[in-house]
Design an enzyme around this catalytic site. Sequence first.
Site, PDB file in Angstrom:
ATOM      1  N   LYS A   1     -13.029 110.520 -33.737  1.00  0.00           N
ATOM      2  CA  LYS A   1     -11.986 111.079 -34.519  1.00  0.00           C
ATOM      3  C   LYS A   1     -11.338 112.169 -33.696  1.00  0.00           C
ATOM      4  CE  LYS A   1     -11.306 108.086 -37.484  1.00  0.00           C
ATOM      5  NZ  LYS A   1     -10.070 107.431 -37.714  1.00  0.00           N
TER       6      LYS A   1
ATOM      7  N   SER B   1     -10.581 112.799 -40.108  1.00  0.00           N
ATOM      8  CA  SER B   1     -11.696 113.006 -40.994  1.00  0.00           C
ATOM      9  C   SER B   1     -12.010 114.474 -40.965  1.00  0.00           C
ATOM     10  CB  SER B   1     -12.643 111.948 -40.784  1.00  0.00           C
ATOM     11  OG  SER B   1     -13.900 112.078 -41.331  1.00  0.00           O
TER      12      SER B   1
ATOM     13  N   TYR C   1     -19.122 108.251 -34.479  1.00  0.00           N
ATOM     14  CA  TYR C   1     -17.845 107.985 -35.422  1.00  0.00           C
ATOM     15  C   TYR C   1     -16.997 109.404 -35.223  1.00  0.00           C
ATOM     16  CZ  TYR C   1     -14.667 107.795 -39.189  1.00  0.00           C
ATOM     17  OH  TYR C   1     -13.748 107.951 -40.075  1.00  0.00           O
TER      18      TYR C   1
HETATM   19  P1  NAD Z   1     -11.442  99.948 -43.723  1.00  0.00           P
HETATM   20  O1  NAD Z   1     -12.170  99.613 -42.748  1.00  0.00           O
HETATM   21  O2  NAD Z   1     -11.295  99.432 -45.035  1.00  0.00           O
HETATM   22  O3  NAD Z   1      -9.928  99.910 -42.856  1.00  0.00           O
HETATM   23  C1  NAD Z   1      -9.735  99.891 -41.735  1.00  0.00           C
HETATM   24  C2  NAD Z   1      -8.899  98.515 -41.325  1.00  0.00           C
HETATM   25  O4  NAD Z   1      -9.105  98.450 -39.632  1.00  0.00           O
HETATM   26  C3  NAD Z   1      -9.924  97.419 -41.541  1.00  0.00           C
HETATM   27  O5  NAD Z   1      -8.951  96.465 -42.356  1.00  0.00           O
HETATM   28  C4  NAD Z   1     -10.065  96.489 -40.266  1.00  0.00           C
HETATM   29  O6  NAD Z   1     -10.268  95.255 -40.287  1.00  0.00           O
HETATM   30  C5  NAD Z   1      -9.209  97.413 -39.298  1.00  0.00           C
HETATM   31  N1  NAD Z   1      -9.443  97.527 -37.911  1.00  0.00           N
HETATM   32  C6  NAD Z   1     -10.527  97.984 -37.378  1.00  0.00           C
HETATM   33  N2  NAD Z   1     -10.454  98.014 -36.029  1.00  0.00           N
HETATM   34  C7  NAD Z   1      -9.163  97.376 -35.546  1.00  0.00           C
HETATM   35  C8  NAD Z   1      -8.520  97.113 -34.712  1.00  0.00           C
HETATM   36  N3  NAD Z   1      -8.898  97.227 -33.399  1.00  0.00           N
HETATM   37  N4  NAD Z   1      -7.435  96.377 -34.750  1.00  0.00           N
HETATM   38  C9  NAD Z   1      -6.870  95.963 -35.784  1.00  0.00           C
HETATM   39  N5  NAD Z   1      -7.645  96.308 -37.041  1.00  0.00           N
HETATM   40  C10 NAD Z   1      -8.569  97.031 -36.852  1.00  0.00           C
HETATM   41  O7  NAD Z   1     -11.453 101.795 -43.678  1.00  0.00           O
HETATM   42  P2  NAD Z   1     -10.558 102.863 -44.570  1.00  0.00           P
HETATM   43  O8  NAD Z   1     -11.714 103.365 -45.474  1.00  0.00           O
HETATM   44  O9  NAD Z   1      -9.590 102.212 -45.065  1.00  0.00           O
HETATM   45  O10 NAD Z   1     -10.273 103.720 -43.544  1.00  0.00           O
HETATM   46  C11 NAD Z   1      -9.093 103.674 -42.801  1.00  0.00           C
HETATM   47  C12 NAD Z   1      -9.025 104.857 -41.668  1.00  0.00           C
HETATM   48  O11 NAD Z   1      -9.246 106.057 -42.288  1.00  0.00           O
HETATM   49  C13 NAD Z   1     -10.118 104.704 -40.575  1.00  0.00           C
HETATM   50  O12 NAD Z   1      -9.700 105.059 -39.336  1.00  0.00           O
HETATM   51  C14 NAD Z   1     -11.031 105.676 -40.997  1.00  0.00           C
HETATM   52  O13 NAD Z   1     -11.848 106.080 -39.843  1.00  0.00           O
HETATM   53  C15 NAD Z   1     -10.253 106.734 -41.759  1.00  0.00           C
HETATM   54  N6  NAD Z   1     -11.230 107.551 -42.470  1.00  0.00           N
HETATM   55  C16 NAD Z   1     -11.643 107.025 -43.597  1.00  0.00           C
HETATM   56  C17 NAD Z   1     -12.477 107.656 -44.503  1.00  0.00           C
HETATM   57  C18 NAD Z   1     -13.464 106.908 -45.718  1.00  0.00           C
HETATM   58  O14 NAD Z   1     -14.268 107.421 -46.028  1.00  0.00           O
HETATM   59  N7  NAD Z   1     -12.998 105.688 -46.270  1.00  0.00           N
HETATM   60  C19 NAD Z   1     -12.613 108.949 -44.418  1.00  0.00           C
HETATM   61  C20 NAD Z   1     -11.862 109.717 -43.275  1.00  0.00           C
HETATM   62  C21 NAD Z   1     -11.109 108.904 -42.339  1.00  0.00           C
HETATM   63  C1  WQD Z   2     -21.574 111.519 -49.926  1.00  0.00           C
HETATM   64  C2  WQD Z   2     -22.782 112.194 -50.444  1.00  0.00           C
HETATM   65  C3  WQD Z   2     -24.922 111.638 -49.394  1.00  0.00           C
HETATM   66  C4  WQD Z   2     -25.072 107.572 -50.369  1.00  0.00           C
HETATM   67  C5  WQD Z   2     -18.859 109.956 -44.956  1.00  0.00           C
HETATM   68  C6  WQD Z   2     -18.601 109.924 -43.343  1.00  0.00           C
HETATM   69  C7  WQD Z   2     -17.234 110.883 -43.413  1.00  0.00           C
HETATM   70  C8  WQD Z   2     -16.060 110.064 -44.242  1.00  0.00           C
HETATM   71  C9  WQD Z   2     -16.418 109.972 -45.450  1.00  0.00           C
HETATM   72  C10 WQD Z   2     -14.958 108.666 -42.481  1.00  0.00           C
HETATM   73  C11 WQD Z   2     -23.778 112.695 -49.260  1.00  0.00           C
HETATM   74  C12 WQD Z   2     -25.057 111.286 -50.680  1.00  0.00           C
HETATM   75  C13 WQD Z   2     -24.761 108.603 -50.379  1.00  0.00           C
HETATM   76  C14 WQD Z   2     -26.348 107.311 -51.024  1.00  0.00           C
HETATM   77  C15 WQD Z   2     -26.460 109.373 -51.605  1.00  0.00           C
HETATM   78  N1  WQD Z   2     -15.770 109.211 -43.678  1.00  0.00           N
HETATM   79  N2  WQD Z   2     -25.386 109.736 -50.977  1.00  0.00           N
HETATM   80  N3  WQD Z   2     -26.866 108.024 -51.777  1.00  0.00           N
HETATM   81  O1  WQD Z   2     -21.400 111.366 -45.766  1.00  0.00           O
HETATM   82  O2  WQD Z   2     -19.750 113.010 -47.040  1.00  0.00           O
HETATM   83  O3  WQD Z   2     -18.950 111.049 -45.611  1.00  0.00           O
HETATM   84  O4  WQD Z   2     -17.572 109.268 -45.541  1.00  0.00           O
HETATM   85  O5  WQD Z   2     -14.441 109.325 -42.079  1.00  0.00           O
HETATM   86  O6  WQD Z   2     -17.128 110.851 -41.888  1.00  0.00           O
HETATM   87  O7  WQD Z   2     -19.596 110.614 -42.934  1.00  0.00           O
HETATM   88  O8  WQD Z   2     -19.950 110.296 -47.490  1.00  0.00           O
HETATM   89  O9  WQD Z   2     -20.262 109.045 -49.468  1.00  0.00           O
HETATM   90  O10 WQD Z   2     -21.855 108.650 -47.443  1.00  0.00           O
HETATM   91  O11 WQD Z   2     -21.993 110.489 -49.058  1.00  0.00           O
HETATM   92  O12 WQD Z   2     -27.083 110.504 -52.146  1.00  0.00           O
HETATM   93  O13 WQD Z   2     -26.550 105.926 -51.303  1.00  0.00           O
HETATM   94  O14 WQD Z   2     -23.552 111.341 -51.240  1.00  0.00           O
HETATM   95  O15 WQD Z   2     -26.194 111.976 -48.946  1.00  0.00           O
HETATM   96  O16 WQD Z   2     -24.343 113.930 -49.878  1.00  0.00           O
HETATM   97  P1  WQD Z   2     -20.116 111.508 -46.361  1.00  0.00           P
HETATM   98  P2  WQD Z   2     -20.975 109.543 -48.302  1.00  0.00           P
END
Ligand code: NAD
Ligand code: WQD
Length: 339
Positions: free
Chosen positions: A154, A125, A150
């Site tokens: 990562k 991330s 979190y």
């Molecule tokens: P999500 O929660 O929709 O998907 C993650 C899945 O992993 C879920 O289906 C959950 O049930 C499963 N899971 C969690 N722990 C588990 C375990 N121990 N064993 C088996 N299954 C497990 O999230 P997502 O948005 O699809 O994210 C996928 C990956 O990408 C995550 O690792 C997340 O940290 C990373 N990521 C997400 C974002 C984002 O904003 N969505 C941004 C950067 C990185």
């Molecule tokens: C985006 C912008 C908020 C909600 C997060 C994690 C990051 C990654 C992606 C997993 C920010 C603003 C939000 C609301 C708002 N996840 N906001 N009102 O914080 O950039 O990233 O998700 O890895 O690790 O930190 O994403 O969508 O939460 O926020 O004004 O109700 O929207 O302040 O500026 P963020 P976000």
Amino acid sequence: MAKILVTGGTGYIGSHTVIELIKAGYEPIIVDNLCNSKELVLDRIKEISGVRPKFYKVDVCDENKMREIFKNEKFNDIIHFAGLKSVAESVKYPELYQSNNIGSSKVLLKLMKEFGVHNIVFSSSATVYGTPKKVPLKEDDPVGGCTNPYGQTKLDIECLLKDYAKENKDANIAILRYFNPIGAHKSGLIGEDPQGIPNNLMPYVTQVAVGKREKLSVFGDDYNTPDGTCIRDYIHVVDLAKGHLAALNKLKEKPGLVIYNLGTGKGTSVLELVHAFESANNIKIPFEIAGRRPGDVPENYADVSKANKELHWKAEFNIEDSCRDSWNWQKKNPKGYEE
Ligand code: NAD
Ligand code: WQD
């Protein structure tokens, strides 16, 4: 057909990637404990792709059950999406985030070694960059100073993967640093389905649009940015999914460990996103300006030139496309995946 293990494959990004994998001729084997997703996703994947992927409801931290899967399925590639991802929850339960996210990754690495599986793509991330000193962010910019547990998991997993690659010369590892994934498959059959009050901006906006929430709180309009609201790099989840296919192709070149930012390279402010959503969908989003959210960085977007060049991959969708597809998913599924 090449089997591929997809942990977290019923989740938001995983399910979209599974569609692309099937399209590309892979046979995805999904392992997910359904702690943040629903089994119904598998039916939706079938509706879109014609294939209901093989599914194990297993916790990736469960080494013995995972060993059985490695033994029975015999795959060469892994995409490791499984993980907990709520920043706020991680502040409340840091140990849970450490044991789940780091623990599951350690199990996979142990079994990769045991079974001679060399290739893994890992969901990292942009959060690993902490508070950026400058944008756009490049892969070799400093990491660390994560503002929450979190993000720290990562970074810790990235370190584990780097150590593993040093020790295991035949390992091929792609660390993908996602920026802000939004949007949904164009069918509206799969999408993001957060439990409870959404933490992230786009699902909050779509829940306001569908009438589930009254108005959006914009967290701070006094940042040092053109309109005072925070800037992020919002990438369509289908573009992101395709980035994984590009990374898998890269691993076939046996590159060792590689790191790529996956974003659009373009920054969008919170207010710009709200306005793009309104104009793409012809819906008004009521909002109020609220205080800053602790831990938010003012500006964060990717330099994507490395991924463009080395992965031959580029995000194709723009912010309006993403807003349209997020809304299409929400309006067709006002309550998310209801079984
Ligand atoms: P999500 O929660 O929709 O998907 C993650 C899945 O992993 C879920 O289906 C959950 O049930 C499963 N899971 C969690 N722990 C588990 C375990 N121990 N064993 C088996 N299954 C497990 O999230 P997502 O948005 O699809 O994210 C996928 C990956 O990408 C995550 O690792 C997340 O940290 C990373 N990521 C997400 C974002 C984002 O904003 N969505 C941004 C950067 C990185
Ligand atoms: C985006 C912008 C908020 C909600 C997060 C994690 C990051 C990654 C992606 C997993 C920010 C603003 C939000 C609301 C708002 N996840 N906001 N009102 O914080 O950039 O990233 O998700 O890895 O690790 O930190 O994403 O969508 O939460 O926020 O004004 O109700 O929207 O302040 O500026 P963020 P976000």
